[in-house]
Scaffold this active site. Structure first.
Site, mmCIF file in Angstrom:
data_model
loop_
_atom_site.group_PDB
_atom_site.id
_atom_site.type_symbol
_atom_site.label_atom_id
_atom_site.label_comp_id
_atom_site.label_asym_id
_atom_site.label_seq_id
_atom_site.Cartn_x
_atom_site.Cartn_y
_atom_site.Cartn_z
ATOM 1 N N GLU A 273 0.831 -1.212 0.000
ATOM 2 C CA GLU A 273 0.000 0.000 0.000
ATOM 3 C C GLU A 273 0.864 1.260 0.000
ATOM 4 O O GLU A 273 0.515 2.262 -0.635
ATOM 5 C CB GLU A 273 -0.937 -0.005 1.215
ATOM 6 C CG GLU A 273 -2.013 -1.070 1.143
ATOM 7 C CD GLU A 273 -2.898 -0.928 -0.074
ATOM 8 O OE1 GLU A 273 -3.352 0.199 -0.360
ATOM 9 O OE2 GLU A 273 -3.128 -1.937 -0.764
ATOM 10 N N TRP A 276 1.894 1.605 -3.471
ATOM 11 C CA TRP A 276 0.799 2.105 -4.314
ATOM 12 C C TRP A 276 0.848 3.637 -4.366
ATOM 13 O O TRP A 276 0.647 4.246 -5.411
ATOM 14 C CB TRP A 276 -0.531 1.610 -3.752
ATOM 15 C CG TRP A 276 -1.748 2.065 -4.504
ATOM 16 C CD1 TRP A 276 -2.611 3.067 -4.158
ATOM 17 C CD2 TRP A 276 -2.257 1.547 -5.747
ATOM 18 N NE1 TRP A 276 -3.616 3.199 -5.095
ATOM 19 C CE2 TRP A 276 -3.425 2.278 -6.074
ATOM 20 C CE3 TRP A 276 -1.827 0.527 -6.602
ATOM 21 C CZ2 TRP A 276 -4.173 2.022 -7.228
ATOM 22 C CZ3 TRP A 276 -2.576 0.280 -7.751
ATOM 23 C CH2 TRP A 276 -3.723 1.014 -8.048
ATOM 24 N N TRP A 304 -20.462 10.775 -19.735
ATOM 25 C CA TRP A 304 -20.624 11.095 -18.329
ATOM 26 C C TRP A 304 -21.399 12.403 -18.175
ATOM 27 O O TRP A 304 -21.227 13.343 -18.955
ATOM 28 C CB TRP A 304 -19.267 11.273 -17.655
ATOM 29 C CG TRP A 304 -18.680 10.023 -17.093
ATOM 30 C CD1 TRP A 304 -19.291 9.106 -16.291
ATOM 31 C CD2 TRP A 304 -17.334 9.552 -17.265
ATOM 32 N NE1 TRP A 304 -18.418 8.097 -15.947
ATOM 33 C CE2 TRP A 304 -17.207 8.351 -16.541
ATOM 34 C CE3 TRP A 304 -16.229 10.035 -17.956
ATOM 35 C CZ2 TRP A 304 -16.033 7.618 -16.476
ATOM 36 C CZ3 TRP A 304 -15.062 9.329 -17.909
ATOM 37 C CH2 TRP A 304 -14.966 8.124 -17.165
ATOM 38 N N TRP A 357 -15.842 11.580 -13.320
ATOM 39 C CA TRP A 357 -14.972 11.341 -12.164
ATOM 40 C C TRP A 357 -14.348 12.628 -11.631
ATOM 41 O O TRP A 357 -14.029 12.733 -10.443
ATOM 42 C CB TRP A 357 -13.875 10.328 -12.511
ATOM 43 C CG TRP A 357 -12.995 10.704 -13.675
ATOM 44 C CD1 TRP A 357 -13.206 10.404 -14.995
ATOM 45 C CD2 TRP A 357 -11.773 11.445 -13.633
ATOM 46 N NE1 TRP A 357 -12.191 10.909 -15.777
ATOM 47 C CE2 TRP A 357 -11.293 11.548 -14.968
ATOM 48 C CE3 TRP A 357 -11.027 12.021 -12.608
ATOM 49 C CZ2 TRP A 357 -10.116 12.207 -15.302
ATOM 50 C CZ3 TRP A 357 -9.844 12.684 -12.926
ATOM 51 C CH2 TRP A 357 -9.399 12.767 -14.258
#
Length: 473
Positions: A273, A276, A304, A357
């Protein structure tokens, strides 16, 4: 330049004394030192919650730096102009800073470095924000990695330097005037919400180290098994402190690496993580439009929706979908959100509501006290399906089934939802105390009716994706 020529240290998002390459080198140089923070247009553009949290970081770090012998001077203005003013006032012959890999900051810093060097000054930047400089990690073909797993395999075996010892003393330079922290007004945009979020923030280097110690003591063994469970405090919660440089990634890496060598369950997952986060910065450096444009250009014509009343209900935690509303309220109250919850609310916005988004990214940008530009952008594009190493477009999180799986007893939802609960916990009531009065929200007998039937929303999203796929060559 002599041993008596001052060094001007420009602090930005690196508020710690431990493992701080720039401060350590300044201390070792024996030269007089000045420390400066500039509220410049790049910093002014931060969202309300990040600026509030920056104010808290400065309030904690200033006294710590002063105990080392050097006050932190605060000023407002364009970075280059302020640096020139301070150089003229102090006689500094060098300006140092630690790198900020946000593309906007890189553009600013590049211009500053070019100008200062042209004026005969030493202008030097240091690492410290990430474990590996983005230009140091390359594929076999010499380019940047675009997929996480090969990136992890590439960096897993790379050496990570040991953390530097904390700086305890610096030689002070000339005394300079500065603005007060209150005069900068960094926390003003939070209004009454700031007092609520303050109860949940953990500010400063000591708090960051305490979080790491607690996690290593109590959390790492169950991290892999429990980290997705919404009601558990099963993560390190270090993202807040990492975002402001109150703890270095090297300190965290070596702590996690030791735990892995000791065979402790969850340690490798924890390191993945952390990497990441590295991968996100790697991508943002090589693809600086990550926060503005679809990573996959073939998504540019996807239909969208833009901002809308439905998106506003999502922002306000009023979708009628319990786990989504609980997560959005956690964000508003604490300035953070559980990572599993982030995926759920992002999927709901981009897929069930078919909303761009970037609408969600901007709200997180405004509300997160652990805002990380790279991780935020990559996370939103990953969930939406248009980003690097993205979740398949047909992966649509069902909020109800996600809640059953990761909040089976409803503890998380009760923690954040006051509707219909006369004995709602303080966390749930804090939401109504924190939101703007203009929202006119009060806890009613029940949540609003759902914005959309989950099955119908899923089918609508799949139909839109199917229509898109027929257009592909």
């Amino acid at each position: 330049m002599t041993r008596e020529t001052p060094i001007l240290l420009w602090l930005r998002r690196d508020f710690r004394l431990n493992d701080h390459p720039m401060l350590a080198e300044a201390a070792a140089s024996g030269r007089p030192v000045l420390a400066l923070f500039i509220l410049d247009p790049v910093t002014e553009a931060y969202g309300a919650a990040p600026k509030w949290r920056l104010e808290q970081a400065l309030a904690a770090f200033g006294p710590a730096l002063e105990r080392c012998g050097v006050p932190l001077v605060l000023r407002r203005g364009a970075a280059l102009s302020v640096l020139r003013e301070v150089v003229a006032e102090s006689g500094a012959g060098a300006v140092w800073w630690q790198r900020d890999l946000d593309p906007v900051a890189i553009a600013r810093d590049t211009a500053v470095k070019t100008a200062l060097k042209a004026e005969g000054l030493e202008a030097r930047s240091f690492d410290g924000q990430v474990l590996f400089a983005p230009w140091e990690v390359k594929t076999g073909q010499g380019g940047p990695y675009r997929v996480y797993t090969p990136f992890w395999k590439a960096v897993r075996g790379l050496p990570v330097a040991r953390p530097l010892p904390p700086v305890t003393a610096l030689r002070p330079g000339p005394i300079l005037r500065g603005d007060s922290l209150a005069d900068l007004g960094l926390g003003c945009a939070m209004r009454r919400g700031g007092a609520i979020v303050a109860k949940y923030a953990r500010v400063g280097e000591a708090a960051a180290q305490a979080r790491l110690d607690r996690f290593l003591r109590d959390g790492i063994e169950t991290y892999q098994a429990r980290r997705d469970h919404l009601a558990d405090h099963a993560t390190s919660e270090l993202s807040e402190n990492l975002a402001w440089g109150e703890i270095s990634p090297r300190v965290i890496w070596h702590a996690g690496w030791r735990a892995m060598q000791e065979g402790r369950a969850g340690a490798e997952t924890f390191l993945k993580e952390l990497v990441w986060r590295e991968f996100a910065w790697h991508l943002m450096f090589h693809y600086p439009t990550l926060a503005q444009a679809n990573w996959r250009a073939d998504w540019d014509d996807f239909p969208w929706a833009g901002d809308s009343p439905a998106a506003e209900r999502w922002r306000r935690g009023q979708t009628g979908e319990p786990v989504v509303d609980a997560a959005m309220r956690e964000l508003y109250v604490t300035g953070r959100m559980h990572n599993r919850a982030r995926m759920i609310v992002a999927s709901y916005l981009t897929k069930h509501l078919l909303t761009d988004w970037r609408v969600g990214l901007r709200w997180f940008e405004d509300c997160l006290i652990d805002h990380d530009p790279a991780a935020n952008a990559m996370g939103w594009q990953w969930v939406a399906g248009c980003g690097p190493d993205a979740a398949p477009y047909f992966r649509i999180f069902n909020p109800a089934s996600q809640a059953e799986k990761f909040d089976p007893e409803g503890t998380y939802r009760r923690r954040w939802l006051a509707e219909g609960n006369r004995h709602a916990p303080q966390t749930a009531r804090d939401f109504f105390a924190a939101v703007p009065k203009s929202w006119q929200l009060v806890p009613g007998p029940a949540l609003p009716a759902p914005l959309i039937d989950l099955a119908a929303g899923r089918e609508r999203a799949l139909a839109a994706y199917a229509a898109r796929s027929t257009k592909e060559p």
